[in-house]
Design a protein around this motif. Structure first.
Motif, PDB file in Angstrom:
ATOM      1  N   ASP A  52       0.729  -1.252   0.012  1.00  0.00           N
ATOM      2  CA  ASP A  52      -0.067   0.040   0.109  1.00  0.00           C
ATOM      3  C   ASP A  52       0.929   1.104   0.036  1.00  0.00           C
ATOM      4  O   ASP A  52       0.474   2.220  -0.609  1.00  0.00           O
ATOM      5  CB  ASP A  52      -0.973  -0.117   1.157  1.00  0.00           C
ATOM      6  N   ASP A  69      -8.809  -0.924  -9.308  1.00  0.00           N
ATOM      7  CA  ASP A  69      -8.323  -2.416  -8.865  1.00  0.00           C
ATOM      8  C   ASP A  69      -9.213  -3.380  -9.701  1.00  0.00           C
ATOM      9  O   ASP A  69     -10.490  -3.474  -9.300  1.00  0.00           O
ATOM     10  CB  ASP A  69      -8.839  -2.526  -7.385  1.00  0.00           C
ATOM     11  N   SER A  79      -5.741  -6.324  -3.476  1.00  0.00           N
ATOM     12  CA  SER A  79      -7.153  -5.441  -3.194  1.00  0.00           C
ATOM     13  C   SER A  79      -6.938  -4.340  -2.102  1.00  0.00           C
ATOM     14  O   SER A  79      -7.155  -3.267  -2.249  1.00  0.00           O
ATOM     15  CB  SER A  79      -8.348  -5.961  -3.240  1.00  0.00           C
ATOM     16  N   LYS A  80      -6.523  -4.994  -1.090  1.00  0.00           N
ATOM     17  CA  LYS A  80      -6.409  -4.293   0.273  1.00  0.00           C
ATOM     18  C   LYS A  80      -5.340  -3.315  -0.020  1.00  0.00           C
ATOM     19  O   LYS A  80      -5.507  -2.025   0.721  1.00  0.00           O
ATOM     20  CB  LYS A  80      -6.352  -5.239   1.647  1.00  0.00           C
ATOM     21  N   LYS A  83      -6.572  -0.495  -2.127  1.00  0.00           N
ATOM     22  CA  LYS A  83      -7.501   0.498  -1.669  1.00  0.00           C
ATOM     23  C   LYS A  83      -6.866   1.419  -0.711  1.00  0.00           C
ATOM     24  O   LYS A  83      -7.169   2.702  -0.385  1.00  0.00           O
ATOM     25  CB  LYS A  83      -8.698  -0.461  -0.700  1.00  0.00           C
ATOM     26  N   SER A  84      -5.948   0.635   0.280  1.00  0.00           N
ATOM     27  CA  SER A  84      -5.016   1.488   1.355  1.00  0.00           C
ATOM     28  C   SER A  84      -4.326   2.546   0.783  1.00  0.00           C
ATOM     29  O   SER A  84      -4.231   3.583   1.239  1.00  0.00           O
ATOM     30  CB  SER A  84      -4.507   0.621   2.314  1.00  0.00           C
ATOM     31  N   SER A  87      -6.137   5.423  -0.624  1.00  0.00           N
ATOM     32  CA  SER A  87      -6.653   6.289   0.694  1.00  0.00           C
ATOM     33  C   SER A  87      -5.193   7.255   1.224  1.00  0.00           C
ATOM     34  O   SER A  87      -5.373   8.444   1.713  1.00  0.00           O
ATOM     35  CB  SER A  87      -7.175   5.471   1.750  1.00  0.00           C
ATOM     36  N   TYR A  93     -10.778   5.550  -5.373  1.00  0.00           N
ATOM     37  CA  TYR A  93     -10.509   4.082  -5.617  1.00  0.00           C
ATOM     38  C   TYR A  93     -11.656   3.321  -6.027  1.00  0.00           C
ATOM     39  O   TYR A  93     -12.914   3.554  -5.421  1.00  0.00           O
ATOM     40  CB  TYR A  93      -9.995   3.292  -4.405  1.00  0.00           C
ATOM     41  N   ARG A  95     -13.316  -0.501  -7.820  1.00  0.00           N
ATOM     42  CA  ARG A  95     -13.015  -1.840  -8.023  1.00  0.00           C
ATOM     43  C   ARG A  95     -13.793  -2.225  -9.098  1.00  0.00           C
ATOM     44  O   ARG A  95     -15.127  -2.143  -9.147  1.00  0.00           O
ATOM     45  CB  ARG A  95     -13.445  -2.511  -6.626  1.00  0.00           C
ATOM     46  N   TYR A 235     -15.166  -3.182  -0.687  1.00  0.00           N
ATOM     47  CA  TYR A 235     -14.570  -2.524  -1.392  1.00  0.00           C
ATOM     48  C   TYR A 235     -14.935  -0.851  -1.895  1.00  0.00           C
ATOM     49  O   TYR A 235     -14.084   0.088  -2.180  1.00  0.00           O
ATOM     50  CB  TYR A 235     -14.853  -3.204  -3.229  1.00  0.00           C
TER      51      TYR A 235
END
Length: 257
Positions: A52, A69, A79-80, A83-84, A87, A93, A95, A235
């Protein structure tokens, strides 16, 4: 500019459509094979997994305005991180998620993890056909290989590292199906018959992942299927169609003619 995580063949198709619509992007992929397809389509590519913090740094360095994503439905960590990272960098973001297929059949057992799938297969016994790839092979090998009433058949990409992993885990060559998909229902049917499969393990990767071709073949042959559900990730903004993704991008960014 858009930072785009391209984890599947349909994701790579989406990347091309986004760029054709006037939104230049940098696609990140894990393998050189995926990168080659995108480069041939004129898409800029970066190969390698990103944390991230690395995603956030890349967004700031390149001046990206959005993170899309489109990683594999089971690439939970990717994916995590995406998204992070978005942010942390302070950009939107969104998906792209393949539509899920509903499998309601008495031959289908639904589970939530690879470990549960291995446990269920151990209880069934017989010839177990593993159609989940090589990434989590250790989980199934540890649980199923020691059992005398189970023969584990593993299908995976024909890569050297996969063959080395099989050797390390003790999976004999005669039980390895090294081939790249997608596979038709007819091909799966022939394969299941060839090995006398009694149990098939698959991930719920959607129609684009040819899950329906595997499942239909298994059901027609009366083969018990253990279906692993997708990771439960919140998501936020998520779409299952290319059109909705591109429309959302148009509402955020101005296309470059």
């Amino acid at each position: 500019m858009i930072l785009f995580l391209a984890g599947t063949s349909d994701a790579r198709e989406l990347a091309v459509q986004i760029q054709t619509s006037g939104f230049p992007l940098l696609a990140t992929v894990v393998t050189e094979n995926g990168a080659k397809e995108l480069r041939q389509a004129g898409v800029e590519v970066q190969v390698g997994r990103l944390s991230d913090q690395e995603i956030a740094s890349l967004v700031k360095e390149k001046g990206f305005h959005l993170v899309v994503d489109a990683s594999h439905p089971f690439a939970e960590e990717a994916s995590k991180n995406a998204k992070s990272g978005a942010s942390i960098a302070g950009v939107p973001y969104i998906r792209y998620e393949r539509e899920q297929l509903d499998y309601e059949n008495e031959l289908v057992i639904k589970v939530d993890s690879y470990e549960e799938a291995a446990e269920a297969a151990a209880e069934k016994g017989g010839v177990v056909f593993l159609a989940t790839g090589s990434k989590t092979l250790e989980i199934f090998a540890a649980k199923l290989l020691p059992l005398p009433d189970i023969r584990l058949i593993a299908r995976m990409l024909p890569r050297l590292d996969n063959m080395e992993k099989c050797e390390k885990l003790g999976i004999p060559q005669k039980n390895i199906v090294a081939i790249q998909g997608p596979f038709t229902k007819e091909f799966n049917t022939a394969l299941f018959r060839q090995y006398g499969v009694t149990v098939m393990i698959s991930k719920e990767s959607g129609k684009e992942g040819s899950v329906d071709e595997k499942l239909d073949a298994a059901i027609d042959l009366g083969i018990q299927t253990i279906m692993i559900g997708r990771p439960k990730i919140q998501y936020g903004t998520v779409y299952s169609s290319f059109g909705n993704i591109i429309e959302h991008i148009r509402n955020l960014l101005v296309p470059i003619k």
